[in-house]
Motif scaffolding. Structure first.
Motif, PDB file in Angstrom:
ATOM      1  N   SER A 138      -4.925  12.104  -8.072  1.00 24.08           N
ATOM      2  CA  SER A 138      -5.205  10.464  -7.569  1.00 24.08           C
ATOM      3  C   SER A 138      -4.022  11.288  -7.008  1.00 24.08           C
ATOM      4  O   SER A 138      -2.633  11.327  -7.922  1.00 24.08           O
ATOM      5  CB  SER A 138      -5.263  10.321  -9.175  1.00 24.08           C
ATOM      6  OG  SER A 138      -3.914   9.016  -9.084  1.00 24.08           O
ATOM      7  N   SER A 139      -3.747  10.868  -5.869  1.00 24.72           N
ATOM      8  CA  SER A 139      -1.993  10.617  -5.097  1.00 24.72           C
ATOM      9  C   SER A 139      -2.312  10.142  -4.024  1.00 24.72           C
ATOM     10  O   SER A 139      -3.535  10.047  -3.357  1.00 24.72           O
ATOM     11  CB  SER A 139      -1.659  11.941  -5.061  1.00 24.72           C
ATOM     12  OG  SER A 139      -2.827  13.630  -4.766  1.00 24.72           O
ATOM     13  N   ARG A 140      -1.772  10.159  -2.999  1.00 23.84           N
ATOM     14  CA  ARG A 140      -1.742  10.114  -1.487  1.00 23.84           C
ATOM     15  C   ARG A 140      -2.379  11.217  -0.897  1.00 23.84           C
ATOM     16  O   ARG A 140      -3.191  10.798  -0.045  1.00 23.84           O
ATOM     17  CB  ARG A 140      -0.401   9.513  -0.579  1.00 23.84           C
ATOM     18  CG  ARG A 140      -0.675   9.415   0.435  1.00 23.84           C
ATOM     19  CD  ARG A 140       0.395   8.425   0.669  1.00 23.84           C
ATOM     20  NE  ARG A 140       0.233   7.785   2.426  1.00 23.84           N
ATOM     21  CZ  ARG A 140       0.398   8.625   3.765  1.00 23.84           C
ATOM     22  NH1 ARG A 140       0.181   9.260   3.433  1.00 23.84           N
ATOM     23  NH2 ARG A 140      -0.186   8.021   4.376  1.00 23.84           N
TER      24      ARG A 140
ATOM     25  N   ARG B 295     -10.675  14.353  -7.039  1.00 23.26           N
ATOM     26  CA  ARG B 295      -9.889  15.186  -6.446  1.00 23.26           C
ATOM     27  C   ARG B 295      -8.585  14.104  -7.022  1.00 23.26           C
ATOM     28  O   ARG B 295      -8.930  13.681  -8.252  1.00 23.26           O
ATOM     29  CB  ARG B 295     -10.243  13.780  -5.101  1.00 23.26           C
ATOM     30  CG  ARG B 295      -9.408  12.682  -5.351  1.00 23.26           C
ATOM     31  CD  ARG B 295      -9.229  12.279  -3.755  1.00 23.26           C
ATOM     32  NE  ARG B 295      -9.763  10.492  -3.874  1.00 23.26           N
ATOM     33  CZ  ARG B 295      -8.635   9.736  -4.588  1.00 23.26           C
ATOM     34  NH1 ARG B 295      -7.361  10.230  -4.769  1.00 23.26           N
ATOM     35  NH2 ARG B 295      -9.233   7.767  -4.301  1.00 23.26           N
TER      36      ARG B 295
ATOM     37  N   MET C  42     -10.740  11.427   2.530  1.00 26.81           N
ATOM     38  CA  MET C  42     -11.162   9.718   2.893  1.00 26.81           C
ATOM     39  C   MET C  42     -12.125   9.521   3.974  1.00 26.81           C
ATOM     40  O   MET C  42     -13.505   9.504   4.036  1.00 26.81           O
ATOM     41  CB  MET C  42      -9.622   8.330   3.577  1.00 26.81           C
ATOM     42  CG  MET C  42      -9.543   8.969   4.147  1.00 26.81           C
ATOM     43  SD  MET C  42      -8.276   7.923   4.577  1.00 26.81           S
ATOM     44  CE  MET C  42      -7.592   8.294   5.708  1.00 26.81           C
TER      45      MET C  42
ATOM     46  N   HIS D  86       1.086  -0.859   0.028  1.00 28.46           N
ATOM     47  CA  HIS D  86      -0.115   0.109   0.544  1.00 28.46           C
ATOM     48  C   HIS D  86       0.622   1.506   0.017  1.00 28.46           C
ATOM     49  O   HIS D  86       0.475   2.494  -0.591  1.00 28.46           O
ATOM     50  CB  HIS D  86      -0.642   0.277   1.419  1.00 28.46           C
ATOM     51  CG  HIS D  86      -2.176   1.092   1.886  1.00 28.46           C
ATOM     52  ND1 HIS D  86      -3.065   1.417   0.572  1.00 28.46           N
ATOM     53  CD2 HIS D  86      -2.127   1.898   2.101  1.00 28.46           C
ATOM     54  CE1 HIS D  86      -3.504   2.722   0.930  1.00 28.46           C
ATOM     55  NE2 HIS D  86      -3.222   2.779   1.613  1.00 28.46           N
TER      56      HIS D  86
ATOM     57  N   LEU E 270     -11.120  10.122  -9.587  1.00 21.20           N
ATOM     58  CA  LEU E 270      -9.564  10.507  -9.579  1.00 21.20           C
ATOM     59  C   LEU E 270      -8.716  11.965 -11.344  1.00 21.20           C
ATOM     60  O   LEU E 270      -9.493  11.094 -12.668  1.00 21.20           O
ATOM     61  CB  LEU E 270      -8.828   9.820  -9.705  1.00 21.20           C
ATOM     62  CG  LEU E 270      -9.355   9.443  -8.578  1.00 21.20           C
ATOM     63  CD1 LEU E 270     -10.333   8.863  -7.667  1.00 21.20           C
ATOM     64  CD2 LEU E 270      -8.149   7.712  -8.097  1.00 21.20           C
TER      65      LEU E 270
ATOM     66  N   ARG F 128      -6.176  10.786  -1.592  1.00 17.75           N
ATOM     67  CA  ARG F 128      -6.252   9.635  -0.997  1.00 17.75           C
ATOM     68  C   ARG F 128      -6.914  10.049   0.091  1.00 17.75           C
ATOM     69  O   ARG F 128      -8.313   9.468   1.275  1.00 17.75           O
ATOM     70  CB  ARG F 128      -6.231   8.805  -1.173  1.00 17.75           C
ATOM     71  CG  ARG F 128      -6.050   7.274  -0.715  1.00 17.75           C
ATOM     72  CD  ARG F 128      -5.353   6.043  -1.225  1.00 17.75           C
ATOM     73  NE  ARG F 128      -4.444   6.474  -1.238  1.00 17.75           N
ATOM     74  CZ  ARG F 128      -3.800   5.567   0.579  1.00 17.75           C
ATOM     75  NH1 ARG F 128      -4.362   5.804   1.653  1.00 17.75           N
ATOM     76  NH2 ARG F 128      -2.434   5.660   0.454  1.00 17.75           N
TER      77      ARG F 128
ATOM     78  N   ALA G 105     -15.457   2.139  -7.080  1.00 17.92           N
ATOM     79  CA  ALA G 105     -14.576   2.883  -6.091  1.00 17.92           C
ATOM     80  C   ALA G 105     -15.420   2.890  -5.491  1.00 17.92           C
ATOM     81  O   ALA G 105     -15.111   2.863  -3.529  1.00 17.92           O
ATOM     82  CB  ALA G 105     -13.677   3.739  -6.294  1.00 17.92           C
TER      83      ALA G 105
ATOM     84  N   HIS H 242     -16.689   9.143  -7.610  1.00 19.19           N
ATOM     85  CA  HIS H 242     -15.854   9.999  -6.840  1.00 19.19           C
ATOM     86  C   HIS H 242     -14.583   9.445  -8.315  1.00 19.19           C
ATOM     87  O   HIS H 242     -14.583   8.442  -8.295  1.00 19.19           O
ATOM     88  CB  HIS H 242     -15.816   8.391  -5.709  1.00 19.19           C
ATOM     89  CG  HIS H 242     -14.529   9.023  -4.854  1.00 19.19           C
ATOM     90  ND1 HIS H 242     -14.233   8.372  -3.755  1.00 19.19           N
ATOM     91  CD2 HIS H 242     -13.297   9.638  -4.687  1.00 19.19           C
ATOM     92  CE1 HIS H 242     -12.850   8.843  -2.990  1.00 19.19           C
ATOM     93  NE2 HIS H 242     -12.437  10.034  -3.813  1.00 19.19           N
TER      94      HIS H 242
END
Lengths: 376, 476
Positions: free
Chosen positions: B253-255, B251, B262, A179, B280, B258, B13, B278
């Protein structure tokens, strides 16, 4: 006044007698335990040549030498019990040594540091960095050797060095199901590799088949453990260990064990685990030594023996046996510090690396350490 | 075909089942008429909201769990979990507080980890750096003869996983007493894990990642309010105050994207209005036709954006051009000019969470604005302000504790509250500043603010603990 004095004298004698016979009482208890019980501790510090308070790792190699990884160098215990230090001056890549493993085929020692991986072989240190090898990151938290491959868990993935070909492979979030690539432990389990990932639980890798399988905390939220024994206690894996079919996971939220089919979890207050902050695990047979921020434990999953040290330096042991009340007894000697960072043990002795020195645990005679606990 | 596939993917998703032993019950299906209305934030409405919030806060007696999230948005609220974490702060039980101070110190070193100057966070990092430097310059100017001055060891991160770990080691090799930084959640995570080994305290001044402090590492305090708090405030605004029921999320698309949304996605589901889409996009992407088509097909009455302001501005304009009339919501960063510049007319009505009203007139804030303007020739933004506060707090900890990393840790980790130029901070059991967020709405060319509710309830239970919880040895 005189009667009171005599009473105090007799009371003191009784306390002394109880104190002197405490080891015998432990023996009586531990005879029923499928675990080793430490009778006393020996402590090693600066007087014995340990260069600093903080000892991160300890390893006894097959030639009988004892190695420690410290805040300030790699040390080996030599004759007369003194430690000899190897630091950056001798070629070590960084002074802070985090982890060690011995190559069982060659006897070479591999040491991970906060800046690079080192091979100690034939009196020579060979260094590996992220800029001149396949090491994913210079900060190495865990190292293991499996089937002629050195595996290094780093701050940016796992690197595997094939000792036969010299080729490196890197596994991270781009080519595996990690992850996130923050890896803090790696442990071989026969032909499998278990990777402890900070925030992503445990990844099981089969190098032959090239497959990855993730084990995650089923709760999906770090604020809770919804039910016990349902999977890894938490996704933030701080250490992994494997032996004899049992995988042990340390986290800062408690401890987990996986036998290939079932999970077992422990948390403080609700189980004998002394603290949720578990930092290191070292299995022997099917029981495991655990280093926490509040002392050391040894458990087979059912029975627990916990070693504590108080602020004044006094030590005591708590024995939790299935079906019996917990026994708490003082010890004549104490673990040098309760913040236990590393452990090496076999069936004869245990060495514990702490934030303030190194301790050797000497087992009570007649200890049942060789017994194999029945895991239920 | 691609559009359909993307739409299906987005639905998957959104509606993918949670992997949980006891999944939460499905959100109830509501059949009420759509009551989603846009309510401009007027000064009267803002004052009324503040009064209501203060009254509710004053009545609460207990420590509020989960970053002060409202009860109805807390996960597993209808169950009694086997174990709860963060009911109290984890102590650091290691040694070190009695170690002698280093001799012959020439300076008191503090590390500053900044984002890469050429990366997406570079400009914000530079503003943080200016706030940090101002605090240290002011402190050094005030030090008396004989007092050791502070020295900032500044290093810039590289946009590579793990770079921050190497830099943290460099800080340690420089014998820093503490570390400040950084914006990037990945980098701060990596630095935090390294500092657990190195035992050097971090004050984070700009990372909104909710997961940062969920690691149980007792070596970090975050003065920057995080995205979990923005999420529950936004969920409350979107679902309960505005009555929206068909909410789409668009949003990056990246950490950061995410973990940023969340909690919002979970919160609106718990309030009975799960996201209908949702989607990206990649940062900087200007080809949003597929995402726009999917959102249009979902017929939303609200859209929540998360991403860089320029990207969100572009997306907001594109959605309006496609005929989507849903209300717009977003996070604090949309206050930056790039959003309005790219959104144009589509910026009208955008409602965002924000830390506080930067136009406020209290003395600490106004004087800080003045000092910053004089030093750097520009107005400070939120990153500069929290950078300044983080540096001031580190200075205070060093001054009170001396040059000992463990005593500095104890001082910072045991703080329950602190007052900076950004306002009153309250630290929860994860060492997070949970000062409530304000709202801001863009109306006719300017942002209008709604005051944040007051903090009162957390002050009633002090979280700070002693140095160790190890009990005494039993009597011999």
């Amino acid at each position: 006044m005189k009667i009171a004095g005599i009473f105090c004298l007799r009371l003191a004698s009784l306390v002394t007698l109880l104190w002197l016979t405490a080891p015998l009482q432990i023996l009586a208890t531990e005879a029923e335990l499928p675990l080793p019980v430490i009778e006393r501790f020996e402590t090693f510090g600066k007087e014995q040549g340990v260069p600093t308070n903080k000892v991160h790792a300890v390893l006894k190699t097959s030639d009988g030498k004892l190695w420690i990884g410290t805040w300030d160098g790699l040390c080996v215990r030599e004759g007369e019990g003194k430690f000899r230090r190897y630091g950056p001056e001798e070629g070590l890549s960084h002074k802070l040594v985090t982890c060690m493993v011995e190559d069982p085929k060659t006897g070479d020692l591999w040491a991970g540091t906060m800046r690079g991986l080192n091979k100690v072989s034939g009196g020579k240190i060979t260094r590996y960095f992220q800029t001149d090898s396949g090491l994913p990151n210079n900060v190495v938290y865990g190292v293991d050797i499996v089937n002629d491959n050195i595996w290094a868990a780093t701050a940016a993935g796992v690197g595997a060095l094939d000792l036969k070909t010299g080729a490196w492979k890197i596994y991270d979030h781009n080519n595996s199901n990690m992850h996130e690539p923050w890896c803090y432990a790696v442990k071989g389990a026969k032909d499998l590799i278990y990777i402890g990932v900070w925030g992503a639980g445990i990844v099981e890798h089969n190098p032959q088949e090239g497959t990855f399988k993730a084990y995650r905390d089923p709760d999906g939220d770090f604020h809770y453990d919804l039910v016990p024994d349902d999977g890894p206690i938490n996704d933030i894996t701080s250490w992994l260990a494997w032996n004899d079919g049992l995988l042990w996971q340390c986290t800062y939220f408690g401890m987990s064990r996986y036998d290939g089919k079932y999970w077992k979890t422990w948390v403080q207050d609700k189980t004998p685990l002394p603290s949720n902050f578990t930092q290191f695990a070292w299995p022997v047979n099917r029981y495991c030594w655990i280093g926490t921020d509040k002392g050391a434990s040894v458990t087979d999953g059912t029975n627990w023996v916990n070693y504590f040290v108080g602020e004044a330096g006094a030590g005591w042991v708590e024995i939790h046996q299935s079906g019996k009340a917990m026994e708490k007894r003082p010890m004549s000697t104490a673990l040098c510090n309760g913040f236990v960072l590393g452990i090496w043990a076999d069936e004869k002795e245990a060495w514990l690396a702490t934030s303030k020195g190194l301790s050797r645990g000497i087992f009570a005679s007649g200890t049942a350490s060789g017994k194999v606990a029945v895991v239920k | 075909m691609r559009i359909s596939a993307l739409f299906l993917l987005s639905l998957l998703a959104v509606h993918a089942p949670r992997v949980a032993a006891y999944p939460e019950p499905a959100a109830p299906v509501k059949a009420e008429p759509d009551t989603c209305v846009s309510v401009p934030i007027t000064p009267e409405a803002a004052q009324a909201a503040a009064r209501t919030n203060q009254a509710a806060a004053a009545q609460a007696e207990t420590y509020h769990y989960y970053a002060d999230t409202p009860e109805e948005m807390v996960p597993y609220r209808n169950l009694d979990p086997y174990y709860r974490y963060w009911l109290e702060r984890l102590p650091f039980r290691g040694p070190g507080r009695d170690y002698p101070d280093p001799v012959d110190l020439k300076s008191l070193k503090v590390g500053l980890l900044s984002p890469a100057p050429y990366g997406p966070e570079g400009a914000r990092g530079e503003r943080t750096r200016k706030g940090v430097l101002l605090a240290f310059e002011e402190e050094n100017a005030m030090r008396q003869p004989g007092q050791i001055p502070f020295e900032v060891i500044a290093k810039e991160d590289a946009p590579l996983w793990g770079s921050a770990a190497n830099i943290t080691v460099e800080f340690k090799d420089n014998d820093v007493l503490g570390i400040l930084g950084t914006i990037d959640g990945d980098a701060t995570h990596v630095a935090l894990r390294a500092t657990l080994k190195l035992e050097t305290y971090i004050i984070n001044t700009s990372d909104p990642d909710p997961t940062l402090t969920e690691t149980q590492v007792p070596w970090l305090t975050r003065v920057f309010p995080e995205d979990r708090q923005q999420c529950f405030r936004l969920a409350d605004m979107v679902v309960r105050q505005r009555g929206c029921k068909r909410i789409a999320v668009l949003r990056e698309s990246s950490r950061p994207g995410r973990v940023g949304v969340m909690h919002f996605v979970n919160d609106i589901r718990r309030l009975g209005s799960p996201a209908v889409a949702h989607l990206l996009y990649k940062a900087g992407d200007r080809s949003l036709a597929e995402q726009i088509a999917a959102i249009k097909a979902a017929n939303p009455d609200a859209v929540l954006f998360y991403g860089q302001p320029a990207d969100v501005g572009f997306a907001a304009a594109q959605l309006r051009q496609a005929g989507i009339t849903a209300q717009y919501f977003g996070f604090d960063r949309l206050m930056e000019g790039a959003f309005v510049k790219n959104a144009g007319d589509a910026a009208e009505g955008m409602t965002i969470t924000y830390f506080f009203n930067p136009e406020r007139t209290d003395k600490p804030w106004v004087e800080f604005l003045d000092r910053f303007q004089k030093r750097w020739g520009e107005k400070p933004d939120i990153y500069a302000a929290y950078g300044y506060d983080g540096a001031k707090l580190m200075i205070e900890a060093v001054n009170k504790s001396g040059p000992n990393r463990f005593r500095i840790r104890d001082y910072l980790a045991n703080l329950d509250s602190w007052d900076g130029v950004t306002g009153h901070m309250v630290f929860d059991a994860r060492w997070d500043n949970i000062a409530p967020f304000s709202f801001a709405q863009y109306q006719r060319g300017k942002w209008l603010f709604q005051p944040a509710p007051a903090i009162t309830r957390l002050d009633k239970k002090r979280l700070s603990q002693g140095m160790t919880a190890v009990p005494d040895a039993p009597a011999k």
